[in-house]
Design a protein around this motif. Sequence first.
Motif, PDB file in Angstrom:
ATOM      1  N   ASP A   1      39.539  55.074  36.641  1.00  0.00           N
ATOM      2  CA  ASP A   1      39.393  56.232  37.830  1.00  0.00           C
ATOM      3  C   ASP A   1      40.610  56.768  38.395  1.00  0.00           C
ATOM      4  OD1 ASP A   1      36.602  56.725  37.571  1.00  0.00           O
ATOM      5  OD2 ASP A   1      36.082  55.157  39.384  1.00  0.00           O
ATOM      6  N   ARG A   2      41.398  56.051  38.659  1.00  0.00           N
ATOM      7  CA  ARG A   2      42.589  56.424  39.295  1.00  0.00           C
ATOM      8  C   ARG A   2      43.485  57.355  38.370  1.00  0.00           C
ATOM      9  NH1 ARG A   2      46.584  51.924  41.701  1.00  0.00           N
ATOM     10  NH2 ARG A   2      47.896  53.808  41.901  1.00  0.00           N
ATOM     11  N   PHE A   3      43.453  56.925  37.113  1.00  0.00           N
ATOM     12  CA  PHE A   3      44.368  57.255  36.047  1.00  0.00           C
ATOM     13  C   PHE A   3      43.724  58.356  34.959  1.00  0.00           C
ATOM     14  CE2 PHE A   3      46.865  54.051  37.636  1.00  0.00           C
ATOM     15  CZ  PHE A   3      48.013  54.739  38.168  1.00  0.00           C
ATOM     16  N   GLN A   4      42.367  58.301  35.206  1.00  0.00           N
ATOM     17  CA  GLN A   4      41.526  59.208  34.590  1.00  0.00           C
ATOM     18  C   GLN A   4      41.650  59.008  32.932  1.00  0.00           C
ATOM     19  OE1 GLN A   4      41.656  63.063  36.124  1.00  0.00           O
ATOM     20  NE2 GLN A   4      41.469  62.455  38.190  1.00  0.00           N
ATOM     21  N   CYS A   5      41.381  57.977  32.411  1.00  0.00           N
ATOM     22  CA  CYS A   5      41.667  57.721  30.950  1.00  0.00           C
ATOM     23  C   CYS A   5      40.877  56.661  30.610  1.00  0.00           C
ATOM     24  CB  CYS A   5      43.100  57.267  30.715  1.00  0.00           C
ATOM     25  SG  CYS A   5      43.349  55.558  31.370  1.00  0.00           S
ATOM     26  N   PRO A   6      40.703  56.401  29.298  1.00  0.00           N
ATOM     27  CA  PRO A   6      39.955  55.217  28.893  1.00  0.00           C
ATOM     28  C   PRO A   6      40.425  53.846  29.047  1.00  0.00           C
ATOM     29  CG  PRO A   6      40.657  56.283  26.933  1.00  0.00           C
ATOM     30  CD  PRO A   6      41.199  57.198  28.056  1.00  0.00           C
ATOM     31  N   GLY A   7      39.495  53.022  29.352  1.00  0.00           N
ATOM     32  CA  GLY A   7      39.875  51.452  29.541  1.00  0.00           C
ATOM     33  C   GLY A   7      39.077  50.755  28.775  1.00  0.00           C
ATOM     34  N   MET A   8      39.762  49.755  27.942  1.00  0.00           N
ATOM     35  CA  MET A   8      39.241  48.949  26.897  1.00  0.00           C
ATOM     36  C   MET A   8      39.475  47.632  27.229  1.00  0.00           C
ATOM     37  SD  MET A   8      40.833  51.056  23.687  1.00  0.00           S
ATOM     38  CE  MET A   8      41.522  52.585  24.176  1.00  0.00           C
ATOM     39  N   VAL A   9      38.405  46.778  27.137  1.00  0.00           N
ATOM     40  CA  VAL A   9      38.436  45.246  27.487  1.00  0.00           C
ATOM     41  C   VAL A   9      38.138  44.489  26.152  1.00  0.00           C
ATOM     42  CG1 VAL A   9      37.219  43.457  28.664  1.00  0.00           C
ATOM     43  CG2 VAL A   9      37.622  45.633  29.871  1.00  0.00           C
ATOM     44  N   LEU A  10      39.175  43.913  25.973  1.00  0.00           N
ATOM     45  CA  LEU A  10      39.181  43.123  24.396  1.00  0.00           C
ATOM     46  C   LEU A  10      38.777  41.759  24.834  1.00  0.00           C
ATOM     47  CD1 LEU A  10      39.935  43.712  21.840  1.00  0.00           C
ATOM     48  CD2 LEU A  10      42.351  43.673  22.344  1.00  0.00           C
ATOM     49  N   CYS A  11      37.418  41.577  24.733  1.00  0.00           N
ATOM     50  CA  CYS A  11      37.033  40.120  24.879  1.00  0.00           C
ATOM     51  C   CYS A  11      36.705  39.403  23.492  1.00  0.00           C
ATOM     52  CB  CYS A  11      35.692  40.321  25.689  1.00  0.00           C
ATOM     53  SG  CYS A  11      35.020  38.773  26.246  1.00  0.00           S
ATOM     54  N   ASP A  12      36.013  38.379  23.346  1.00  0.00           N
ATOM     55  CA  ASP A  12      35.875  37.969  22.099  1.00  0.00           C
ATOM     56  C   ASP A  12      34.748  37.013  22.148  1.00  0.00           C
ATOM     57  OD1 ASP A  12      36.871  35.453  23.106  1.00  0.00           O
ATOM     58  OD2 ASP A  12      38.681  35.768  22.011  1.00  0.00           O
ATOM     59  N   LEU A  13      34.114  36.464  20.839  1.00  0.00           N
ATOM     60  CA  LEU A  13      32.873  35.775  20.907  1.00  0.00           C
ATOM     61  C   LEU A  13      32.935  34.389  21.771  1.00  0.00           C
ATOM     62  CD1 LEU A  13      30.619  35.378  17.999  1.00  0.00           C
ATOM     63  CD2 LEU A  13      31.390  33.265  18.988  1.00  0.00           C
ATOM     64  N   LEU A  14      34.171  33.883  21.758  1.00  0.00           N
ATOM     65  CA  LEU A  14      34.469  32.638  22.388  1.00  0.00           C
ATOM     66  C   LEU A  14      34.066  32.899  23.886  1.00  0.00           C
ATOM     67  CD1 LEU A  14      35.439  29.811  22.492  1.00  0.00           C
ATOM     68  CD2 LEU A  14      37.500  30.930  22.881  1.00  0.00           C
ATOM     69  N   LEU A  15      34.446  33.881  24.586  1.00  0.00           N
ATOM     70  CA  LEU A  15      34.222  33.896  26.019  1.00  0.00           C
ATOM     71  C   LEU A  15      32.808  34.693  26.174  1.00  0.00           C
ATOM     72  CD1 LEU A  15      37.561  35.290  27.466  1.00  0.00           C
ATOM     73  CD2 LEU A  15      36.660  33.171  27.206  1.00  0.00           C
ATOM     74  N   SER A  16      32.656  35.613  25.086  1.00  0.00           N
ATOM     75  CA  SER A  16      31.100  36.388  25.462  1.00  0.00           C
ATOM     76  C   SER A  16      30.058  35.432  25.484  1.00  0.00           C
ATOM     77  CB  SER A  16      31.097  37.571  24.326  1.00  0.00           C
ATOM     78  OG  SER A  16      31.834  38.679  24.472  1.00  0.00           O
ATOM     79  N   GLU A  17      30.107  34.696  24.470  1.00  0.00           N
ATOM     80  CA  GLU A  17      28.829  33.910  24.163  1.00  0.00           C
ATOM     81  C   GLU A  17      29.046  32.317  24.882  1.00  0.00           C
ATOM     82  OE1 GLU A  17      27.391  34.473  20.356  1.00  0.00           O
ATOM     83  OE2 GLU A  17      26.457  36.281  20.893  1.00  0.00           O
ATOM     84  N   GLY A  18      30.281  31.906  25.019  1.00  0.00           N
ATOM     85  CA  GLY A  18      30.611  30.725  25.468  1.00  0.00           C
ATOM     86  C   GLY A  18      30.001  30.711  27.068  1.00  0.00           C
ATOM     87  N   ARG A  19      29.894  29.465  27.635  1.00  0.00           N
ATOM     88  CA  ARG A  19      29.514  29.134  28.792  1.00  0.00           C
ATOM     89  C   ARG A  19      30.456  28.493  29.781  1.00  0.00           C
ATOM     90  NH1 ARG A  19      23.313  28.070  28.479  1.00  0.00           N
ATOM     91  NH2 ARG A  19      24.070  27.318  26.657  1.00  0.00           N
ATOM     92  N   LEU A  20      30.500  28.912  30.934  1.00  0.00           N
ATOM     93  CA  LEU A  20      31.642  28.167  31.793  1.00  0.00           C
ATOM     94  C   LEU A  20      30.877  27.956  33.097  1.00  0.00           C
ATOM     95  CD1 LEU A  20      34.504  27.133  31.662  1.00  0.00           C
ATOM     96  CD2 LEU A  20      35.035  29.414  32.858  1.00  0.00           C
ATOM     97  N   SER A  21      31.051  26.896  34.013  1.00  0.00           N
ATOM     98  CA  SER A  21      30.586  26.761  35.305  1.00  0.00           C
ATOM     99  C   SER A  21      31.777  27.505  36.075  1.00  0.00           C
ATOM    100  CB  SER A  21      30.931  25.197  35.828  1.00  0.00           C
ATOM    101  OG  SER A  21      32.283  24.747  35.176  1.00  0.00           O
ATOM    102  N   VAL A  22      31.131  28.207  37.067  1.00  0.00           N
ATOM    103  CA  VAL A  22      31.977  29.265  37.828  1.00  0.00           C
ATOM    104  C   VAL A  22      31.487  29.084  39.176  1.00  0.00           C
ATOM    105  CG1 VAL A  22      32.552  31.562  38.324  1.00  0.00           C
ATOM    106  CG2 VAL A  22      32.311  30.854  35.701  1.00  0.00           C
ATOM    107  N   ASP A  23      32.325  29.007  40.260  1.00  0.00           N
ATOM    108  CA  ASP A  23      32.103  29.067  41.612  1.00  0.00           C
ATOM    109  C   ASP A  23      31.874  30.369  42.046  1.00  0.00           C
ATOM    110  OD1 ASP A  23      31.706  28.606  44.348  1.00  0.00           O
ATOM    111  OD2 ASP A  23      33.234  27.095  44.536  1.00  0.00           O
ATOM    112  N   PRO A  24      30.587  30.607  42.360  1.00  0.00           N
ATOM    113  CA  PRO A  24      30.488  32.192  42.683  1.00  0.00           C
ATOM    114  C   PRO A  24      31.325  32.763  43.784  1.00  0.00           C
ATOM    115  CG  PRO A  24      28.294  31.256  42.350  1.00  0.00           C
ATOM    116  CD  PRO A  24      29.485  30.221  42.326  1.00  0.00           C
ATOM    117  N   LYS A  25      31.832  31.767  44.754  1.00  0.00           N
ATOM    118  CA  LYS A  25      32.635  32.301  45.619  1.00  0.00           C
ATOM    119  C   LYS A  25      33.926  32.746  45.138  1.00  0.00           C
ATOM    120  CE  LYS A  25      33.014  28.334  48.444  1.00  0.00           C
ATOM    121  NZ  LYS A  25      32.080  27.502  47.818  1.00  0.00           N
ATOM    122  N   ASP A  26      34.288  32.498  44.139  1.00  0.00           N
ATOM    123  CA  ASP A  26      35.573  32.798  43.455  1.00  0.00           C
ATOM    124  C   ASP A  26      35.418  34.224  42.971  1.00  0.00           C
ATOM    125  OD1 ASP A  26      36.638  30.399  44.092  1.00  0.00           O
ATOM    126  OD2 ASP A  26      36.443  29.491  41.967  1.00  0.00           O
TER     127      ASP A  26
END
Lengths: 348, 597
Positions: free
Chosen positions: B350-375
């Motif tokens: 938004d600040r720089f008015q350009c495309p932003g790309m997030v390079l995730c992968d299957l390991l994170l996308s479909e993997g599961r992790l315990s996360v403390d919502p507070k974090d």
Amino acid sequence: MATTPTSTPVPKTNRIGLSIAEYKGGKTTLCAGCGHNAISERIIDAMYEMGVSPERVIKPSGIGCSSKAPAYFMSRSHSFNAVHGRMPSVATGAMLANRNLIALGVSGDGDTASIGIGQFVHLMRRNLPIIYIIEDNGVYGLTKGQFSATADLGSKLKTGVINDLPPIDTCVLAIQLGATFVGRSFSGDKRQLHSMLKAAVAHNGTVMLDIVSPCVTFNDHEGSTKSYKYMKDHEEPLQDINFVPVFEEINVEYDPGTTVEVTMHDGSRLRLRKLEEDYDATDKILAVKRLAEGHAKGEVLTGVFYVNTQAPNFIEMLNMTDNPLTTLPESVVRPGREVLEQVMEELR
Amino acid sequence: MRQTFAIGIGGAAGQGVATPGDIFAKIFSRRGLHLNAYNAYQSIIRGGHTFLTIRAGPEKVTNMGDCIDLLIPLNQDSMNRHLALLSTGAACIYNADTIKPGATGDGVQLCPLPVSKLADITRNKVAQNTLAIGAGLNMMGISFQALENALTEQFKKKGEAVVTENVGIARAGYDHAASKFKPFAWPLPMTENRYAVLSGNIAMAMGGAAAGVKFYCAYPMSPSTGVLHWMAAHARKAGIMVRQVEDEIGVVNMAIGAAHAGVRAMCATSGGGFALMSEGLGMSAMMETPVVVIDCQRAGPSTGVPTKTEQGDLWQMLGAAFGDYPRVIASPLDIGDCFKIIPEMFNLVDRFQCPGMVLCDLLLSEGRLSVDPKDLGFTPVIDRGELITTANGTPSSPATSGDYRRYEITESGISPRAIPGVPGHVHTAATDEHDEDGVLISDEFTNTVKRRAMMEKRMRKVTGIEAAIPPPALWGPRNADVTLIGWGSTSGVIEEACEILSEQGISANQLQIRWLVPLHGEAIVEILKGARHTIIVENNYSGQFARYLRSESSYVPNGYIRKYDGEPFMPHHIVEAVKEQLTGKTTLSVPAHEIMV
């Protein structure tokens, strides 16, 4: 020295107090005689007469001679020149984000029927509130005159090349897929096009107008089926179209025997005086059948082929908020902490 | 070494691997244990082989680990594939009616369940699964009450009778284990914490909601579809316009259309869909309309291996769309980071008015992790940059755009962005090169001076983006024997490999890259200047990041560890490769994945 009071003539204005000059655009860079310029003129007239607020209008377009045209009308409206063939999805996104806009999309036969056909057919399914105009000349102008997918079987290029594939009839597609106001006109048919464009402004849903618009440089010769001469010889209007906007008084009665009157969403009346006895523009099946017959007979049918004023448009169907998403204040732009906490609780 | 406990459940697709997995995950997270789950699966609705690994422990569990403590094979095939990999202290619970064990290593406990004696298998087709859960939990030292609660929740929608039946079967398994099987040496502890279990896809979707995304659209493509599912399921609640679109060309253009009209718009896909989006990304860059695109990488090229992970799309992103333009590319480091990276990315684009790309992968996308919502932070800062949404205090006459120039040439390269419909700010947004006021300079009015000025204006934004993102930092001891360099999802497994190496007397530290473009090349070289031995670890064939780092900074590491078999790294793959390289035997290691999945 005595001063003579000079009276500057007050320009005529429309119902929102704007003069026609305020609907004009930049100077055209298209070829002299190009059908697209005539269409731009008709758009200016129709928008002026309908009293459309120019600031609310967005003019999305794709790529090609046709898609340059929005620069040549309505300078007070917002233009969006997308990439080739992708205007339908860009316009859909913009309209979903801001339902207060009025979309007037301009495309060409290459932009719609070739590279953009995938986008086009899906746009027609949505019944998005948009006026989608195809400025149809059967050739690619900017790349110097190759056939497009609306060129008729057997039509001939200047170079002598004969088109060996049947055309895509964008009107048939639009009717079958769900567009609710579908017509064909000719850039040279001033009266018909003018009425159709005004009715288009009053329509609630997708208006798809295929406007045959001869290319004077690459497709206006003997053997072309999209030339001025060919159109003059072969245009078969289905109706005599008369449009009475909601804000104008009706002072001419019509004969229900010869004329079908369609009441538009805003109360305007579209009067279609039948030139063919049995044609009924509210009958979808009949419309498709008549177009198929026209192809078989080599006619170029024009007129309002199909109109349905009852179907909900895309935005109504999605049951969206009345306020455009784009103007939501930051306080409501994201779900509250409690919503995310509740979702998170389900994941514990 | 971190104390963890890993369960492997294997079976054919359709045999019900997921349900026991969910139940174990729920019980672990409610005990306050961290967990990491990874499902190795295939692109098939019924049949094939699916192997779910759930690893839990009181400290952070960042990856699937090296060994299985409890194997639950639901069919003979799974028994055959995995039994031999069990080592001392591990156990295998199986249906003795239908599955025959093979040879086991020393100290591996075989736990046959006489399924037809313990349950009425004519009534319950997945009785073996429920019995195994009961037996396993007994051996882990977990009370039956925890299981009863989890089963009640799992089946309450199906009615009281189903709950009672399943609790009964689980009880039979639990009691059978108590009398026949030896408990695990390490009973699973309990902590006061309570975690949520998130997949990367859910985390990115929620990150989008927290960032104020108002428009999400997608075409389903593994492994990104989970983002669409979350969005569709929560569209009303979160107030997001969610659409499934005909293809990824439509997706990216629709998102850009919505973004252009003024909302935050996002879409997610995988490599193949991203390929179709590159044309649209060029449009976003040229019109200076911000949009965020997520690429959940899977093994390519082409259809590739749709259910397997890889970090193979970096160069596709670096080169997406033709021409030079500013872009931001970032790669989340773990599933919690999948959430946090989205609002950060939106603020930048938004600040720089350009495309932003997030390079995730299957390991994170479909993997599961315990996360403390507070974090996570549910109300991240929203910075829309120089966005004009009302005509307040700006040009007086609505008839013209007055002084407003959409693409005004500024020192920062950022031009105030008015959304369509704002009186006095009418302009043309075009994919053609244009002048400051939006008028095209592509046809009749081409102009070398203006073209150069506009290119330089857009590219000046890169300096601002560089300043807005932090350089990477070195984790671990300063003077280490080896420095491991990774990017994105390998963060956790490299971290654990470093710990194991240190325990074995090889001190190791880690440099993990999150912001890929712009890359803080000079800072990276500065960090690595003093390193004794550097190795770049990545999940692809050609060393895409290594090549990129070299092109940006001329930095060449001492060695490389790469894996491109579709499965993620396990800690021992890295540990062994590092040891091999420190002896000078090789500079390129390609660890073999021993588990056949």
